[in-house]
Design an enzyme around this catalytic site. Sequence first.
Site, short mmCIF file in Angstrom:
data_model
loop_
_atom_site.label_atom_id
_atom_site.label_comp_id
_atom_site.label_asym_id
_atom_site.label_seq_id
_atom_site.Cartn_x
_atom_site.Cartn_y
_atom_site.Cartn_z
N LYS A 66 0.80 -1.23 0.00
CA LYS A 66 0.00 0.00 0.00
C LYS A 66 0.83 1.28 0.00
O LYS A 66 0.36 2.34 -0.41
CB LYS A 66 -0.95 0.01 1.20
CG LYS A 66 -2.12 -0.93 1.06
CD LYS A 66 -3.02 -0.78 2.27
CE LYS A 66 -4.29 -1.60 2.12
NZ LYS A 66 -5.29 -1.25 3.14
N ASP A 102 -10.64 3.91 1.38
CA ASP A 102 -11.05 3.50 2.73
C ASP A 102 -11.92 4.56 3.40
O ASP A 102 -12.87 4.24 4.12
CB ASP A 102 -9.82 3.22 3.61
CG ASP A 102 -9.28 1.82 3.39
OD1 ASP A 102 -10.03 0.97 2.89
OD2 ASP A 102 -8.10 1.58 3.71
P1 NAP Z 1 -1.96 -0.18 12.83
O1 NAP Z 1 -1.50 0.86 11.87
O2 NAP Z 1 -1.05 -1.28 13.22
O3 NAP Z 1 -2.48 0.61 14.16
C1 NAP Z 1 -2.82 -0.10 15.29
C2 NAP Z 1 -3.43 0.86 16.34
O4 NAP Z 1 -3.92 0.02 17.39
C3 NAP Z 1 -2.44 1.84 16.97
O5 NAP Z 1 -3.13 3.02 17.31
C4 NAP Z 1 -2.00 1.08 18.23
O6 NAP Z 1 -1.60 1.96 19.30
C5 NAP Z 1 -3.30 0.41 18.62
N1 NAP Z 1 -3.06 -0.80 19.42
C6 NAP Z 1 -2.51 -1.96 19.01
N2 NAP Z 1 -2.47 -2.84 20.02
C7 NAP Z 1 -2.99 -2.22 21.11
C8 NAP Z 1 -3.22 -2.60 22.47
N3 NAP Z 1 -2.89 -3.81 22.93
N4 NAP Z 1 -3.80 -1.70 23.29
C9 NAP Z 1 -4.16 -0.48 22.85
N5 NAP Z 1 -3.95 -0.05 21.58
C10 NAP Z 1 -3.38 -0.92 20.72
O7 NAP Z 1 -3.27 -0.93 12.28
P2 NAP Z 1 -4.36 -0.34 11.26
O8 NAP Z 1 -3.92 -0.59 9.87
O9 NAP Z 1 -4.68 1.06 11.66
O10 NAP Z 1 -5.61 -1.32 11.50
C11 NAP Z 1 -6.30 -1.34 12.74
C12 NAP Z 1 -7.52 -2.26 12.63
O11 NAP Z 1 -8.45 -1.77 11.68
C13 NAP Z 1 -7.20 -3.70 12.17
O12 NAP Z 1 -7.93 -4.59 12.99
C14 NAP Z 1 -7.70 -3.75 10.76
O13 NAP Z 1 -8.13 -5.05 10.39
C15 NAP Z 1 -8.89 -2.81 10.83
N6 NAP Z 1 -9.25 -2.23 9.51
C16 NAP Z 1 -10.52 -2.42 9.05
C17 NAP Z 1 -10.89 -1.87 7.83
C18 NAP Z 1 -12.29 -2.09 7.30
O14 NAP Z 1 -12.51 -1.97 6.09
N7 NAP Z 1 -13.26 -2.36 8.16
C19 NAP Z 1 -9.98 -1.10 7.08
C20 NAP Z 1 -8.68 -0.93 7.59
C21 NAP Z 1 -8.33 -1.50 8.82
P3 NAP Z 1 -0.07 2.43 19.50
O15 NAP Z 1 0.12 3.65 18.65
O16 NAP Z 1 0.02 2.71 20.96
O17 NAP Z 1 0.81 1.27 19.07
#
Ligand code: NAP
Length: 276
Positions: A66, A102
């Site tokens: 991406k 998105d």
């Molecule tokens: P990412 O870039 O890895 O970001 C993860 C986020 O979650 C960060 O803010 C992180 O906080 C937080 N986090 C992770 N583990 C944590 C914990 N144990 N306690 C508290 N906070 C925690 O991931 P992303 O790409 O944004 O995706 C996040 C989620 O959205 C995924 O589950 C993905 O499948 C979903 N998603 C869904 C769609 C859809 O179409 N519905 C689209 C995109 C993504 P820190 O900054 O403190 O590390």
Amino acid sequence: MTIKAFVIGHPIAHSRSPLIHGTWLAEHGIDGTYEAIDVAPADLPTFFERLRSGEFSGGNVTIPHKEAVFALCDAVDPLARTIGAVNTLVVRDGKVFGRNTDYLGFLGNLDAAAPGWSDGPNDAVVIGAGGAARAVLVALRRRNGGKVHVLNRTLANAQALVEEIEGPFEAHGFDDFAGLAAHTGLVVNTSAIGMHGTRFDWLDMGLLPKSCLVTDIVYTPLITPLLADARAHGLQTVDGLGMLLHQAVPGFAAWFGVEPQVTPNLRARVEATLDH
Ligand code: NAP
């Protein structure tokens, strides 16, 4: 002539995009294909040469490409730059254009499931400050009238995000939720919490107004602990599967020339592939 589209990733077998676009191709009787293609990072430039030959009308991009495709596209939509990721490619006259859909998926999901959600100024709480939060902030900047409070485990990440994406945004740690809750009209979880049964231990739903809408973009499980909690408190909820389905609409329209609908049939077919 058969119109061809694709999703590229590495690995790619898990992608639900072929099911989504395949359902629409069949529903509309379009002479087209949508295939999952495993492209290793080292092979991305060669794949772009193939794209410029005109074999495909376009396609989707998923992990881990991406960000890497920015350098290979002939032009990238400014909002995709702000979000920091390209998930949709459109090929026209031998040129490849990158977009991010998105944020449209997020808006399309709420518009369909909670019509009127953005009427009137509403302060919002967005949990998480990762890649998905960027798309949600771009979406809320367009449509939500009020302030957006970004709550993240690592405060510095939330601060960096709100400084980078201009808008009515404020960064917070989780501890600030209790003070913000009473004035919150929308709660969005964009963090990884909710997957594999993980839950927030600090989020007291009882502090939110009864009119508050709660949505989670995590969709495995479909009803995350956050949504279950919100429902138990009588709050309206929207699950994250619709975002996945709605983000696919603009790509399909660009490649195949027909604007598809997110129907109950499509949702049921994709839902059947999720772990419950
Ligand atoms: P990412 O870039 O890895 O970001 C993860 C986020 O979650 C960060 O803010 C992180 O906080 C937080 N986090 C992770 N583990 C944590 C914990 N144990 N306690 C508290 N906070 C925690 O991931 P992303 O790409 O944004 O995706 C996040 C989620 O959205 C995924 O589950 C993905 O499948 C979903 N998603 C869904 C769609 C859809 O179409 N519905 C689209 C995109 C993504 P820190 O900054 O403190 O590390």
